[in-house]
Scaffold this motif. Sequence first.
Motif, PDB file in Angstrom:
ATOM      1  N   ASP A 272       0.852  -1.194   0.000  1.00 26.17           N
ATOM      2  CA  ASP A 272       0.000   0.000   0.000  1.00 26.17           C
ATOM      3  C   ASP A 272       0.887   1.244   0.000  1.00 26.17           C
ATOM      4  OD1 ASP A 272      -2.226  -1.633   0.144  1.00 26.17           O
ATOM      5  OD2 ASP A 272      -2.208  -1.650   2.344  1.00 26.17           O
ATOM      6  N   VAL A 273       1.008   1.883  -1.159  1.00 28.19           N
ATOM      7  CA  VAL A 273       1.854   3.074  -1.268  1.00 28.19           C
ATOM      8  C   VAL A 273       1.087   4.293  -0.762  1.00 28.19           C
ATOM      9  CG1 VAL A 273       3.155   4.545  -2.829  1.00 28.19           C
ATOM     10  CG2 VAL A 273       3.012   2.079  -3.264  1.00 28.19           C
ATOM     11  N   PRO A 274       1.632   5.031   0.214  1.00 27.82           N
ATOM     12  CA  PRO A 274       0.920   6.208   0.740  1.00 27.82           C
ATOM     13  C   PRO A 274       0.830   7.319  -0.291  1.00 27.82           C
ATOM     14  CG  PRO A 274       3.135   6.080   1.654  1.00 27.82           C
ATOM     15  CD  PRO A 274       2.907   4.801   0.895  1.00 27.82           C
ATOM     16  N   THR A 275      -0.327   7.943  -0.389  1.00 27.31           N
ATOM     17  CA  THR A 275      -0.517   9.068  -1.298  1.00 27.31           C
ATOM     18  C   THR A 275       0.010  10.345  -0.653  1.00 27.31           C
ATOM     19  OG1 THR A 275      -2.714   9.528  -0.405  1.00 27.31           O
ATOM     20  CG2 THR A 275      -2.563   7.975  -2.265  1.00 27.31           C
ATOM     21  N   LEU A 276       0.035  11.436  -1.431  1.00 28.98           N
ATOM     22  CA  LEU A 276       0.489  12.715  -0.901  1.00 28.98           C
ATOM     23  C   LEU A 276      -0.355  13.181   0.290  1.00 28.98           C
ATOM     24  CD1 LEU A 276       2.406  15.108  -1.113  1.00 28.98           C
ATOM     25  CD2 LEU A 276       0.855  16.128  -2.809  1.00 28.98           C
ATOM     26  N   PRO A 277      -1.702  13.084   0.217  1.00 27.85           N
ATOM     27  CA  PRO A 277      -2.494  13.463   1.402  1.00 27.85           C
ATOM     28  C   PRO A 277      -2.148  12.633   2.639  1.00 27.85           C
ATOM     29  CG  PRO A 277      -3.897  13.353  -0.533  1.00 27.85           C
ATOM     30  CD  PRO A 277      -2.569  12.783  -0.938  1.00 27.85           C
ATOM     31  N   LYS A 278      -1.864  11.332   2.435  1.00 24.84           N
ATOM     32  CA  LYS A 278      -1.494  10.496   3.578  1.00 24.84           C
ATOM     33  C   LYS A 278      -0.161  10.940   4.167  1.00 24.84           C
ATOM     34  CE  LYS A 278      -4.077   6.268   2.560  1.00 24.84           C
ATOM     35  NZ  LYS A 278      -4.003   4.804   2.414  1.00 24.84           N
ATOM     36  N   ALA A 279       0.779  11.309   3.305  1.00 27.50           N
ATOM     37  CA  ALA A 279       2.074  11.784   3.799  1.00 27.50           C
ATOM     38  C   ALA A 279       1.908  13.094   4.557  1.00 27.50           C
ATOM     39  CB  ALA A 279       3.031  11.973   2.623  1.00 27.50           C
ATOM     40  N   ALA A 280       1.066  14.008   4.017  1.00 26.77           N
ATOM     41  CA  ALA A 280       0.816  15.274   4.705  1.00 26.77           C
ATOM     42  C   ALA A 280       0.139  15.037   6.050  1.00 26.77           C
ATOM     43  CB  ALA A 280      -0.047  16.173   3.830  1.00 26.77           C
ATOM     44  N   GLY A 281      -0.793  14.093   6.075  1.00 29.44           N
ATOM     45  CA  GLY A 281      -1.460  13.772   7.335  1.00 29.44           C
ATOM     46  C   GLY A 281      -0.494  13.227   8.364  1.00 29.44           C
ATOM     47  N   ALA A 282       0.429  12.381   7.917  1.00 34.14           N
ATOM     48  CA  ALA A 282       1.429  11.833   8.834  1.00 34.14           C
ATOM     49  C   ALA A 282       2.295  12.936   9.427  1.00 34.14           C
ATOM     50  CB  ALA A 282       2.301  10.816   8.103  1.00 34.14           C
ATOM     51  N   LEU A 283       2.649  13.937   8.589  1.00 34.68           N
ATOM     52  CA  LEU A 283       3.449  15.048   9.096  1.00 34.68           C
ATOM     53  C   LEU A 283       2.693  15.842  10.150  1.00 34.68           C
ATOM     54  CD1 LEU A 283       5.147  16.359   5.820  1.00 34.68           C
ATOM     55  CD2 LEU A 283       6.209  15.087   7.710  1.00 34.68           C
ATOM     56  N   LEU A 284       1.393  16.031   9.959  1.00 36.77           N
ATOM     57  CA  LEU A 284       0.592  16.733  10.960  1.00 36.77           C
ATOM     58  C   LEU A 284       0.532  15.952  12.265  1.00 36.77           C
ATOM     59  CD1 LEU A 284      -2.433  18.166   8.929  1.00 36.77           C
ATOM     60  CD2 LEU A 284      -0.646  19.457  10.132  1.00 36.77           C
ATOM     61  N   ILE A 285       0.434  14.642  12.145  1.00 36.36           N
ATOM     62  CA  ILE A 285       0.398  13.801  13.340  1.00 36.36           C
ATOM     63  C   ILE A 285       1.715  13.904  14.101  1.00 36.36           C
ATOM     64  CG2 ILE A 285       0.329  11.407  14.134  1.00 36.36           C
ATOM     65  CD1 ILE A 285      -1.635  10.905  11.791  1.00 36.36           C
ATOM     66  N   ILE A 286       2.817  13.862  13.369  1.00 36.23           N
ATOM     67  CA  ILE A 286       4.129  14.004  14.015  1.00 36.23           C
ATOM     68  C   ILE A 286       4.246  15.380  14.669  1.00 36.23           C
ATOM     69  CG2 ILE A 286       6.608  14.133  13.582  1.00 36.23           C
ATOM     70  CD1 ILE A 286       6.199  12.099  11.335  1.00 36.23           C
ATOM     71  N   ALA A 287       3.763  16.416  13.971  1.00 31.87           N
ATOM     72  CA  ALA A 287       3.819  17.766  14.521  1.00 31.87           C
ATOM     73  C   ALA A 287       3.027  17.863  15.812  1.00 31.87           C
ATOM     74  CB  ALA A 287       3.283  18.773  13.496  1.00 31.87           C
ATOM     75  N   GLY A 288       1.873  17.200  15.856  1.00 31.30           N
ATOM     76  CA  GLY A 288       1.079  17.211  17.078  1.00 31.30           C
ATOM     77  C   GLY A 288       1.798  16.564  18.245  1.00 31.30           C
ATOM     78  N   GLY A 289       2.439  15.425  17.969  1.00 30.32           N
ATOM     79  CA  GLY A 289       3.185  14.759  19.034  1.00 30.32           C
ATOM     80  C   GLY A 289       4.374  15.561  19.520  1.00 30.32           C
ATOM     81  N   LEU A 290       5.122  16.165  18.572  1.00 28.16           N
ATOM     82  CA  LEU A 290       6.278  16.979  18.960  1.00 28.16           C
ATOM     83  C   LEU A 290       5.844  18.224  19.730  1.00 28.16           C
ATOM     84  CD1 LEU A 290       8.482  16.773  15.736  1.00 28.16           C
ATOM     85  CD2 LEU A 290       8.816  15.587  17.912  1.00 28.16           C
ATOM     86  N   TRP A 291       4.718  18.810  19.343  1.00 21.69           N
ATOM     87  CA  TRP A 291       4.211  19.977  20.069  1.00 21.69           C
ATOM     88  C   TRP A 291       3.880  19.614  21.516  1.00 21.69           C
ATOM     89  CZ3 TRP A 291       3.584  25.075  20.308  1.00 21.69           C
ATOM     90  CH2 TRP A 291       2.615  25.591  21.148  1.00 21.69           C
ATOM     91  N   LEU A 292       3.182  18.496  21.696  1.00 19.75           N
ATOM     92  CA  LEU A 292       2.823  18.067  23.049  1.00 19.75           C
ATOM     93  C   LEU A 292       4.071  17.790  23.869  1.00 19.75           C
ATOM     94  CD1 LEU A 292       0.610  17.309  25.048  1.00 19.75           C
ATOM     95  CD2 LEU A 292       0.639  14.998  24.113  1.00 19.75           C
ATOM     96  N   TRP A 293       5.063  17.140  23.238  1.00 21.21           N
ATOM     97  CA  TRP A 293       6.313  16.844  23.953  1.00 21.21           C
ATOM     98  C   TRP A 293       7.015  18.126  24.378  1.00 21.21           C
ATOM     99  CZ3 TRP A 293       8.858  12.463  25.557  1.00 21.21           C
ATOM    100  CH2 TRP A 293      10.189  12.616  25.921  1.00 21.21           C
ATOM    101  N   SER A 294       7.048  19.107  23.495  1.00 19.33           N
ATOM    102  CA  SER A 294       7.768  20.348  23.790  1.00 19.33           C
ATOM    103  C   SER A 294       7.122  21.143  24.913  1.00 19.33           C
ATOM    104  CB  SER A 294       7.852  21.221  22.530  1.00 19.33           C
ATOM    105  OG  SER A 294       6.576  21.721  22.171  1.00 19.33           O
ATOM    106  N   ARG A 295       5.810  20.936  25.114  1.00 23.30           N
ATOM    107  CA  ARG A 295       5.113  21.700  26.152  1.00 23.30           C
ATOM    108  C   ARG A 295       5.206  21.053  27.515  1.00 23.30           C
ATOM    109  NH1 ARG A 295       5.283  26.363  24.574  1.00 23.30           N
ATOM    110  NH2 ARG A 295       3.696  26.920  26.127  1.00 23.30           N
TER     111      ARG A 295
END
Length: 306
Positions: A272-295
């Motif tokens: 299952d090759v991830p599409t561009l929207p899936k890759a963008a969604g993954a980046l948002l998920i990572i950003a959410g986790g890093l934001w929570l960690w930083s706080r």
Amino acid sequence: MTAPAFHTSAPRKALLIALIGFFLLSVGDAVVKTMAGQWSGSGIALLRYSIGAVGLAVYVRLAYGRSAFRLPKPWLQAGRGAAVAVATFGFFMGVMVMPLADATAIVFTSPVWTVILSFIFLRERPAPAVLVSILLASAGVLLILRPNVLELGIEAFFPLLAAVAMSCLIILNRQAAGLAPAMVMQMLVAVMAVPVLLALAVAGHVSGEPRLAITTPEWSVVLRCAVVAVTATLGHWCIFRATELASAATIAPMTYVQLLVATGAGLLLFGDVPTLPKAAGALLIIAGGLWLWSRQRPERTTDGEA
């Protein structure tokens, strides 16, 4: 004078432990997906927890003795067992009938349910950082799960059921924190889950639905169920330990690591090759986790003075 020492705060430690726990769960999910079509999802769930319950019972007996086999707050333990049984059944059934990434994405409504339920039952008010993290991660899930859930059919009900049940488990784990050592609590939840899963498996078998029929499994299915039992047991232990260190709402967003692992497993194992929207969604998920960690700020404490 001894210089003051800086220690990582309990919330940050809880986030790391939860991250490891959810990662281990996602590894087990990928293994379950490899059994699609080889045995029923209800049978896999029952066998996985039966193996886990026996293994944990042996470990607890050797490590803590017979005194560990008491049942603190029986109704709470029954609730934990029922919650994990329904969550396991729902997700395993989901990955049997739909793509791993889609089923995992639907399960990622769990943090939202956890925040709601923790406020209703535990009166835990989520911090702004938690809300921001959930919003970012939820936006990522929406990008990944672009098809309308209704278009996925009735199969989408199974992972949604798993999401709500998983949130209930996190809430109940929070209430059960401190009643016994974490590994003992894992044994109790596994033992309490087996009767519920047995009832679900029997009900599915007698229903006449071919996908729910319980037949004699191949040896490879039994072996993979054992692997899932080990990874999932360690994963749930980490999640329980995390709820002892921080609020349920704080650790909930860490579940999004499962989506990243599911995407990688889908690519490597199922093509299952991830599409561009899936890759963008993954980046948002990572950003959410890093934001929570930083706080999560470290606490400054003094070990002692000479």
